[in-house]
Design a protein around this motif. Sequence first.
Motif, PDB file in Angstrom:
ATOM      1  N   VAL A  33      41.792  40.454  40.779  1.00  0.00           N
ATOM      2  CA  VAL A  33      40.451  40.777  41.234  1.00  0.00           C
ATOM      3  C   VAL A  33      39.513  39.606  40.955  1.00  0.00           C
ATOM      4  N   SER A  34      38.639  39.314  41.911  1.00  0.00           N
ATOM      5  CA  SER A  34      37.610  38.310  41.703  1.00  0.00           C
ATOM      6  C   SER A  34      36.553  38.892  40.781  1.00  0.00           C
ATOM      7  N   LEU A  35      36.205  38.164  39.726  1.00  0.00           N
ATOM      8  CA  LEU A  35      35.225  38.667  38.775  1.00  0.00           C
ATOM      9  C   LEU A  35      33.814  38.186  39.098  1.00  0.00           C
ATOM     10  N   VAL A  36      33.703  37.261  40.060  1.00  0.00           N
ATOM     11  CA  VAL A  36      32.404  36.791  40.536  1.00  0.00           C
ATOM     12  C   VAL A  36      32.446  36.703  42.057  1.00  0.00           C
ATOM     13  N   GLU A  37      31.274  36.700  42.655  1.00  0.00           N
ATOM     14  CA  GLU A  37      31.213  36.492  44.097  1.00  0.00           C
ATOM     15  C   GLU A  37      31.371  35.005  44.367  1.00  0.00           C
ATOM     16  N   GLY A  38      32.154  34.667  45.398  1.00  0.00           N
ATOM     17  CA  GLY A  38      32.328  33.260  45.740  1.00  0.00           C
ATOM     18  C   GLY A  38      33.114  33.081  47.023  1.00  0.00           C
ATOM     19  N   PHE A  47      50.734  33.237  51.051  1.00  0.00           N
ATOM     20  CA  PHE A  47      51.620  34.140  51.789  1.00  0.00           C
ATOM     21  C   PHE A  47      52.347  35.067  50.824  1.00  0.00           C
ATOM     22  N   ASN A  48      52.822  36.172  51.369  1.00  0.00           N
ATOM     23  CA  ASN A  48      53.527  37.171  50.566  1.00  0.00           C
ATOM     24  C   ASN A  48      54.904  36.667  50.141  1.00  0.00           C
ATOM     25  N   THR A 134      55.859  38.644  41.778  1.00  0.00           N
ATOM     26  CA  THR A 134      55.896  38.273  43.191  1.00  0.00           C
ATOM     27  C   THR A 134      54.646  38.799  43.877  1.00  0.00           C
ATOM     28  N   ILE A 135      54.050  37.963  44.718  1.00  0.00           N
ATOM     29  CA  ILE A 135      52.899  38.393  45.514  1.00  0.00           C
ATOM     30  C   ILE A 135      53.417  39.365  46.573  1.00  0.00           C
ATOM     31  N   VAL A 136      52.918  40.597  46.547  1.00  0.00           N
ATOM     32  CA  VAL A 136      53.330  41.585  47.546  1.00  0.00           C
ATOM     33  C   VAL A 136      52.174  41.970  48.463  1.00  0.00           C
ATOM     34  N   GLY A 137      51.017  41.377  48.226  1.00  0.00           N
ATOM     35  CA  GLY A 137      49.875  41.646  49.093  1.00  0.00           C
ATOM     36  C   GLY A 137      48.852  40.548  48.965  1.00  0.00           C
ATOM     37  N   ASN A 138      48.578  39.851  50.064  1.00  0.00           N
ATOM     38  CA  ASN A 138      47.579  38.794  50.110  1.00  0.00           C
ATOM     39  C   ASN A 138      46.387  39.362  50.867  1.00  0.00           C
ATOM     40  N   MET A 139      45.263  39.513  50.196  1.00  0.00           N
ATOM     41  CA  MET A 139      44.121  40.208  50.774  1.00  0.00           C
ATOM     42  C   MET A 139      42.986  39.278  51.208  1.00  0.00           C
ATOM     43  N   VAL A 140      43.143  37.950  51.065  1.00  0.00           N
ATOM     44  CA  VAL A 140      42.038  37.031  51.351  1.00  0.00           C
ATOM     45  C   VAL A 140      42.463  35.920  52.297  1.00  0.00           C
ATOM     46  N   ARG A 141      41.462  35.289  52.879  1.00  0.00           N
ATOM     47  CA  ARG A 141      41.669  34.159  53.785  1.00  0.00           C
ATOM     48  C   ARG A 141      40.758  33.014  53.354  1.00  0.00           C
ATOM     49  N   LEU A 142      41.179  31.813  53.643  1.00  0.00           N
ATOM     50  CA  LEU A 142      40.412  30.617  53.345  1.00  0.00           C
ATOM     51  C   LEU A 142      39.049  30.688  54.024  1.00  0.00           C
ATOM     52  N   GLY A 143      37.980  30.368  53.293  1.00  0.00           N
ATOM     53  CA  GLY A 143      36.634  30.389  53.843  1.00  0.00           C
ATOM     54  C   GLY A 143      35.932  31.725  53.733  1.00  0.00           C
ATOM     55  N   GLU A 144      36.667  32.771  53.411  1.00  0.00           N
ATOM     56  CA  GLU A 144      36.109  34.117  53.274  1.00  0.00           C
ATOM     57  C   GLU A 144      35.288  34.202  51.989  1.00  0.00           C
ATOM     58  N   GLN A 150      36.448  42.427  44.095  1.00  0.00           N
ATOM     59  CA  GLN A 150      37.288  42.532  45.292  1.00  0.00           C
ATOM     60  C   GLN A 150      38.718  42.132  44.941  1.00  0.00           C
ATOM     61  N   THR A 151      39.678  42.903  45.419  1.00  0.00           N
ATOM     62  CA  THR A 151      41.082  42.589  45.195  1.00  0.00           C
ATOM     63  C   THR A 151      41.477  41.393  46.060  1.00  0.00           C
ATOM     64  N   LEU A 152      42.084  40.380  45.426  1.00  0.00           N
ATOM     65  CA  LEU A 152      42.523  39.179  46.138  1.00  0.00           C
ATOM     66  C   LEU A 152      44.015  39.211  46.430  1.00  0.00           C
ATOM     67  N   TYR A 153      44.803  39.659  45.456  1.00  0.00           N
ATOM     68  CA  TYR A 153      46.263  39.697  45.579  1.00  0.00           C
ATOM     69  C   TYR A 153      46.797  40.919  44.845  1.00  0.00           C
TER      70      TYR A 153
END
Length: 186
Positions: A33-38, A47-48, A134-144, A150-153
């Motif tokens: 989870v992101s602990l700050v807005e950015g 990638f997963n 293992t990353i099983v969920g990628n919830m973000v995109r570059l530039g977002e 917010q959950t990131l991975y």
Amino acid sequence: GIRTEAVATRALAKELLIFGTLGYNLNQHRDVVSLVEGRIERQFVDFNQTEVKQGDPLVSLYSTQALVLQEEYLKTLRERWLSTFYERKLLDSMISLAEEKLLRIGFSPDDLLRLQKEKKAQADIIVRAPISGTIVGNMVRLGEVAKADQTLYHIVPLDELWFNAQVFEPDLGLLKLDQKVRISTK
């Protein structure tokens, strides 16, 4: 063709074909989870199914909130050096509070030492993997822009998997606790 055999006690074996699915242990699943807005400036993992180790960098966020907290910390450190003996106790508690805020948003003790040494705030904050897995969920995109909380991975250690079997009721009596099984996948 009749065969005979001496009487003996032995276990009887019966092969039972059971269908099911493999899944991960939900108790070991962790959300990053992101602990700050950015804004997501860089993705180290994008990638997963990527294996990560605890502490590996996942994303770099440009965060004005992190920048402000670092500047506040550096200002308090400068004020402490210029203060009188009596003011230092108050400033020491303000420094501890600023350090706690930075640690809470994801800074490591090494990051704090680097900040003290370089005396320059960094706009980017690195979000690291809290566990190996293992990353099983990628919830973000570059530039977002990632919001705070917010959950990131999604990360899961896959060294222990669960087999969710679909057993017919008449076959339940054939299964025992701690029984060894062989699972094959197709």
